[in-house]
Write a protein that holds these residues in place. Structure first.
Motif, mmCIF file in Angstrom:
data_model
loop_
_atom_site.group_PDB
_atom_site.id
_atom_site.type_symbol
_atom_site.label_atom_id
_atom_site.label_comp_id
_atom_site.label_asym_id
_atom_site.label_seq_id
_atom_site.Cartn_x
_atom_site.Cartn_y
_atom_site.Cartn_z
ATOM 1 N N UNK A 539 -28.041 4.541 -36.215
ATOM 2 C CA UNK A 539 -27.272 5.887 -35.654
ATOM 3 C C UNK A 539 -29.102 7.154 -36.582
ATOM 4 N N UNK A 540 -28.617 8.418 -35.813
ATOM 5 C CA UNK A 540 -30.463 8.383 -36.225
ATOM 6 C C UNK A 540 -29.895 9.361 -37.447
ATOM 7 N N UNK A 541 -29.610 9.149 -37.996
ATOM 8 C CA UNK A 541 -29.313 9.864 -40.251
ATOM 9 C C UNK A 541 -29.393 8.109 -40.768
ATOM 10 N N UNK A 542 -28.749 6.888 -39.766
ATOM 11 C CA UNK A 542 -29.534 5.922 -40.689
ATOM 12 C C UNK A 542 -30.977 5.828 -41.155
ATOM 13 N N UNK A 543 -31.873 5.379 -42.252
ATOM 14 C CA UNK A 543 -33.446 5.304 -42.915
ATOM 15 C C UNK A 543 -33.534 4.029 -43.668
ATOM 16 N N UNK A 544 -33.417 3.407 -42.542
ATOM 17 C CA UNK A 544 -33.272 1.194 -43.093
ATOM 18 C C UNK A 544 -34.113 0.983 -42.066
ATOM 19 N N UNK A 545 -34.729 -0.600 -42.837
ATOM 20 C CA UNK A 545 -35.594 -1.179 -41.596
ATOM 21 C C UNK A 545 -34.547 -2.157 -40.742
ATOM 22 N N UNK A 546 -34.769 -1.983 -39.296
ATOM 23 C CA UNK A 546 -34.255 -3.039 -39.032
ATOM 24 C C UNK A 546 -34.623 -4.143 -38.857
ATOM 25 N N UNK A 547 -35.619 -4.795 -39.272
ATOM 26 C CA UNK A 547 -36.944 -6.037 -38.954
ATOM 27 C C UNK A 547 -36.767 -6.833 -37.712
ATOM 28 N N UNK A 548 -37.834 -8.076 -38.088
ATOM 29 C CA UNK A 548 -38.427 -8.568 -36.794
ATOM 30 C C UNK A 548 -36.357 -9.510 -36.046
ATOM 31 N N UNK A 549 -35.526 -9.844 -37.025
ATOM 32 C CA UNK A 549 -34.462 -10.002 -36.313
ATOM 33 C C UNK A 549 -34.333 -9.754 -35.314
ATOM 34 N N UNK A 550 -33.936 -8.109 -35.747
ATOM 35 C CA UNK A 550 -32.962 -7.246 -34.354
ATOM 36 C C UNK A 550 -32.996 -7.809 -33.263
ATOM 37 N N UNK A 551 -32.396 -7.979 -32.325
ATOM 38 C CA UNK A 551 -32.436 -7.965 -31.115
ATOM 39 C C UNK A 551 -31.481 -6.877 -30.669
ATOM 40 N N UNK A 552 -31.543 -6.344 -29.063
ATOM 41 C CA UNK A 552 -30.552 -5.181 -28.120
ATOM 42 C C UNK A 552 -29.257 -5.964 -28.341
ATOM 43 N N UNK A 553 -28.570 -5.723 -28.492
ATOM 44 C CA UNK A 553 -27.074 -6.150 -28.139
ATOM 45 C C UNK A 553 -26.312 -4.746 -27.028
ATOM 46 N N UNK A 554 -25.741 -5.744 -26.123
ATOM 47 C CA UNK A 554 -25.256 -4.775 -25.070
ATOM 48 C C UNK A 554 -24.057 -5.884 -24.131
ATOM 49 N N UNK A 555 -23.127 -4.898 -24.476
ATOM 50 C CA UNK A 555 -21.782 -5.589 -23.359
ATOM 51 C C UNK A 555 -21.414 -4.263 -22.684
ATOM 52 N N UNK A 556 -20.830 -5.826 -21.023
ATOM 53 C CA UNK A 556 -20.391 -4.533 -20.597
ATOM 54 C C UNK A 556 -19.713 -4.472 -19.527
#
Length: 1035
Positions: A539-556
């Motif tokens: 979210x644009x309003x969130x000010x937090x660290x995603x870090x190296x473990x973050x991965x893009x999540x996509x459903x189709x």
């Protein structure tokens, strides 16, 4: 030096200074990140010496906060040139030394902490690491040799000699027949495959028969491209091979997702290219976008304004030139449809922007920087789908003035202006934060930071003293919140490295509540590439660290197929109503050309599904190709070419003929190839001759080669005319030495070998500035003025041009007499031109001393061959006989009697060398009568060359007169002649010399200006003599 700055109590900035640069010198810096280690190689370049005089290796283990100098571990005096990191194991490092000092490499297996040095017996120009095997490396040397190592450079083995620069590739694991296969192009323009550790002639593969165009081999993903003469561009997937019918000026842009994107420049284009996309085979191409703008890169490479957006498959941006205006277009379905970009509704200050499509739109600069430490004009990341940052302008076309920076968060549907000047924007924390640094030649001390996809920016100082920024290094890339800025305070100062750690600004890690869903769409249409895609993003309003473990999540989810999911098939073009129709040059029935009776083929509807499109049902049945039985048809479209794509061949070498059939049952169509020389071969089907048909011609000539394809329904014939030639080695210009004024003279060029194929003769005669060009080796001419005339002939055969030149003395009256010699002269006669030249001069001087005849009235030449013979020529005194033929005759008779009397009394002698006294005699033949201008005389005052037998023989002669002569001769002349009245020979006018390889320019430059300049040996053609093999003389 380490310093820590605290700004606003939130952000920690650390900087490290490398005091390495002296006044008047510059430094080159290569940096790379290895896990948590930064290695930096700095080089000191001395402009006065034009070379690197010093290098230093620096290592940081704390993300660049501090650096340790490692020169003592690599050798204090060692000069390093390049730093490499294994792409498959970041712990393995390779350093190359400067080859001008020493040829060595240093290897580390512990992230650059320690090194082992290995000597090399070759100089490495470039390295190519295997994409999967961490220890496999290819090295290209300065002498065009390719080496391989399977021990990360500790040992090397020669793979192949004579490899073209940058034309070697690793095999594709799982696609090539075996691992460790190497694809390469040789300097002889052959496409070869080699085994990694066993590249012998027996193990070499030749996937493409014959030669390819130089520097045309490209191996990318599962595709191989070569360019070959008549076959414009040939591509294949590994395996098998097929030919792609596209334009020869093709540049492969990408080969992902099982299809090829290529740019082609048509004949009517200068600065633009057409964009083509292939089917999954890489063989059949269709037009995707016309007139895409291009420019030349720094290394002369073509750069096409096409940008593939990271993170979203099928999305591209391109700059297209329309009516001399460059406009930016976007596609979401791999080029099936393109549209202009909608400009922002407001500018940076909130003012409304009036910009209505299609007259006004947003245009972007699409250049990507080749330097990993500097930013290009546009950036996107896989970890931040939908976010694109680019420099551009708003209006009717793209401009280089009034450039601003724009951002989109929804994959190009809407755009916002974020800066009104050019800035470099970097992605941090997987795109959760953006950092902007101003693009300027001036020193700066601020940067900008955004946490809400560029909606708001905060300004920070990163140094107390303004810094000229040279580059930015992310550690390791966009996954963390650490970056390093490197630059210099002034042009004469040391390097400054500033480490910026943004982690202290954040006080927590992101949770599920900080994310939202985002639906990818194209102006409200959610079905793109046949699916609906939903992404999870911060979210644009969130000010937090995603870090190296973050991965893009996509459903189709799948979509029903519509017409928009299909593009025009090969050979079809989209009409103004949006339907696909056959192009004027395309015959739909030709698609069954490889069909075999009893089998089936896919009959195109004119459409094909866009590659990687995953739509289902809908109109799929209507637009998908239908499988049908192969028709029974007569052969049609038979093509016959040589493998080299040329119509010439060299005598005695293999010629490979390739036969292609466009339509017809290849399995049931026999092929007969008539070589035109009395030999022919018949094959039962086309498939049996896929590798070509080889044949050797044994005679020079032009051959009509005919290929006939035949089955029970009919036949088809194709033919070509092949010129079989051999190398022209020697030419000899046969010309009279003395010619009668205004009488026709025959000139003949004699060739060795006598039959070399199609030959063109270029003649320069006298003072004529324009040559006469003939296809025959003989030409007739006349000379209207007395004096010396030069004749030059050039013979052009294939790529060879040889030249010979002769001078002809033109006179109205003269007498000539043959001379003989004591037999001892034959023992010292090497029968070479310069020996005859010197002996002719000695004989002339002896005659003058014995008789008192004036020098300008006497000419002497020694004739080629053995026994040694010569001829002297008497010219009238023009002051006494001008315009009085009867006085000329009497005057010449008097001179002749004087000389013959001296000869008959053995008064003419000369010393050849100490102990060798030679006597000159008058031969027992009657002198030639006086030449007049009556019609009774033949116009050709010369002897015809009846028989010439040519052999190659090198003669090396050293003799006492004055020369060491080295001359290559390949003529032994067997002459049969008769005396023609009036034939005179001027011994000092004939050029017997080595043949020259030259271009046909300024043939008269060597024309002598006086008789004394004409001291050249002669070949006489009017005397019968026997020739013997010429011996070999040496010191």
């Amino acid at each position: 030096l380490k310093c820590v700055l605290h700004l606003d109590g939130n952000m920690t900035i650390e900087c490290a200074d490398l005091h390495f640069l002296s006044i008047g010198l510059c430094i080159d810096c290569n940096a790379c990140l290895v896990l948590q280690v930064i290695l930096m190689l700095t080089k000191l370049f001395d402009f006065n010496l034009n070379s690197v005089t010093e290098s230093s290796l620096w290592r940081s283990t704390d993300y660049g906060a501090t650096y340790q100098k490692l020169n003592d571990k690599v050798g204090a005096k060692t000069i390093l040139s390049y730093l490499y990191v294994s792409p498959n194991n970041k712990r393995k490092i390779m350093l190359l030394t400067d080859p001008e000092v020493e040829s060595s490499l240093l290897i580390s297996s512990d992230e650059g902490a320690t090194y082992q040095k290995y000597r090399l017996n070759f100089y490495i120009l470039s390295l190519l690491f295997h994409p999967e095997q961490e220890d496999w490396i290819l090295a290209y040397s300065h002498d065009q040799k390719l080496y391989s190592s399977v021990e990360f450079g500790r040992r090397w083995q020669l793979v192949h000699e004579r490899v073209a620069p940058n034309r070697f590739y690793w095999s594709k694991m799982g696609l090539d027949k075996e691992p460790g296969l190497i694809h390469l192009e040789t300097t002889e323009a052959l496409y070869v495959t080699c085994k990694l550790q066993n590249c012998t002639d027996a193990n070499k593969g030749k996937p493409f028969p014959g030669y390819i165009d130089p520097n045309s081999l490209v191996v990318q993903d599962e595709y191989v491209f070569v360019q070959v003469g008549n076959c414009p561009v040939c591509s294949r997937r590994l395996y098998p091979y097929e030919a792609a019918q596209v334009h020869p000026d093709l540049h492969v842009i990408s080969t992902d997702e099982n299809r090829v994107v290529a740019a082609v420049q048509e004949w009517n284009q200068n600065e633009t290219y057409n964009l083509y996309v292939s089917d999954t085979s890489g063989v059949f191409y269709t037009l995707a976008l016309e007139n895409v703008v291009s420019s030349m890169g720094p290394e002369g490479n073509v750069m096409v304004d096409l940008y593939e957006v990271a993170g979203i498959k099928g999305m591209f941006l391109a700059n297209k030139k329309t009516d001399n205006q460059v406009k930016t277009h976007i596609t979401y379905n791999r080029g099936r449809d393109w549209r202009l970009l909608q400009a922002p509704s407001k500018d940076l200050r909130g003012n409304s922007i009036y910009c209505v499509l299609p007259y006004c739109s947003l245009h972007l600069h699409l250049h990507v920087s080749a330097n990993p430490y500097t930013s290009g004009n546009i950036a996107s990341r896989d970890s931040a789908p939908g976010i694109i940052v680019a420099s551009g302008s708003i209006g009717s076309e793209l401009t280089t003035s009034n450039v601003s920076v724009y951002i989109t968060s929804d994959a190009g549907n809407t755009w916002r202006q974020i800066f009104d000047e050019e800035y470099a924007v970097l992605y941090l924390d997987q795109g959760g934060a953006l950092v902007a640094i101003r693009h300027t030649p001036l020193p700066i001390r601020h940067l900008w930071l955004s946490f809400d996809e560029g909606r708001q920016w905060n300004k920070y100082s990163f140094t107390n003293t303004p810094l000229f920024v040279d580059g930015v290094l992310g550690e390791p890339g966009e996954e963390t919140l650490i970056m390093t800025i490197f630059g210099h305070v002034s042009h004469r100062s040391e390097w400054q490295l500033v480490k910026i750690d943004f982690r202290s600004i954040f006080n927590r890690r992101c949770t599920e509540a900080d994310y939202q869903t985002w639906h990818l769409h194209n102006q409200g249409e959610p079905c793109l590439m046949g699916v609906k895609r939903i992404y999870r993003k911060l979210k644009p309003t969130s000010r937090c660290v995603m870090g190296k473990t973050y991965s893009v999540s996509m459903t189709s989810g799948p979509c029903d197929c519509t017409e928009a999911d299909f593009e025009c098939d090969y050979g079809y073009e989209r009409r103004s109503d949006g339907k696909c129709a056959p192009a004027f040059w395309f015959h739909p029935s030709s698609m069954s050309r490889s069909c075999t009776t009893g089998m089936t083929f896919l009959n195109s509807t004119g459409y094909r599904k866009v590659v990687s499109n995953n739509c289902t049902a809908g109109v799929s049945v209507e637009y998908t190709a239908r499988r049908q039985q192969c028709p029974i048809q007569a052969p049609k479209g038979l093509h016959l070419v040589t493998s080299e794509g040329t119509l010439t061949a060299t005598l005695g070498t293999n010629v490979t003929f390739l036969v292609f059939l466009e339509e017809g049952d290849g399995a049931r169509t026999s092929i007969t190839l008539d070589f035109g020389d009395g030999h022919a071969l018949t094959y039962s089907n086309v498939s049996s001759i896929e590798d070509g048909i080889k044949h050797i011609y044994k005679s020079v000539g032009i051959y009509r080669v005919t290929a006939t394809g035949e089955n029970k329904l009919g036949s088809e014939t194709a033919m070509l005319y092949l010129h079989v030639t051999c190398q022209l080695e020697y030419i000899h210009l046969s010309a009279p030495f003395v010619a009668v004024r205004n009488k026709e003279v025959n000139l003949t060029a004699v060739l060795w070998p006598s039959q070399v194929g199609t030959v063109t003769y270029i003649w320069w005669i006298g003072n004529n500035t324009e040559p006469v060009i003939t296809l025959e080796g003989s030409i007739a001419c006349t000379f209207s003025r007395e004096g010396i005339n030069t004749v030059t002939v050039q013979v052009s055969a294939g790529n060879t041009i040889l030249q010979d030149r002769k001078t002809i003395a033109v006179h109205e009256y003269f007498q000539s007499h043959l001379l003989a010699f004591s037999s001892n002269l034959d023992d010292h006669n090497p029968d070479v031109a310069e020996w005859r030249l010197d002996v002719s001069r000695v004989i002339k001087n002896s005659l003058i001393q014995a008789t008192g005849v004036r020098e300008d009235q006497l000419l002497v030449t020694v004739l080629p061959g053995l026994p040694t013979a010569a001829e002297f020529f008497l010219l009238p005194d023009k002051q006494l006989t001008e315009g009085k033929p009867e006085k000329s005759s009497a005057h010449l008779d008097q001179l002749s009697e004087v000389l013959l009397s001296a000869l008959n009394q053995n008064l003419v002698q000369f010393t050849l060398r100490p102990g060798v006294q030679v006597t000159v005699y008058a031969a027992h033949l009657s002198a030639a009568p006086l030449v007049d201008t009556s019609e009774n005389h033949s116009g050709s005052a010369m002897l015809m060359l009846l028989s010439v037998v040519v052999v190659g023989l090198a003669v090396f002669v050293i003799y006492k007169f004055k020369r060491l002569l080295s001359l290559s001769l390949c003529l032994t002349v067997n002459l049969l002649s008769r005396k023609i009245p009036g034939l005179n020979v001027y011994a000092q006018m004939q050029n017997e010399k080595e043949q020259e390889m030259m271009s046909p320019a300024n043939p008269t430059e060597a024309t002598p200006s006086s008789q004394r300049d004409l001291v050249h040996s002669l070949e006489i053609l009017d005397t019968e003599f026997n020739s013997r093999p010429i011996g070999k003389y040496a010191l």
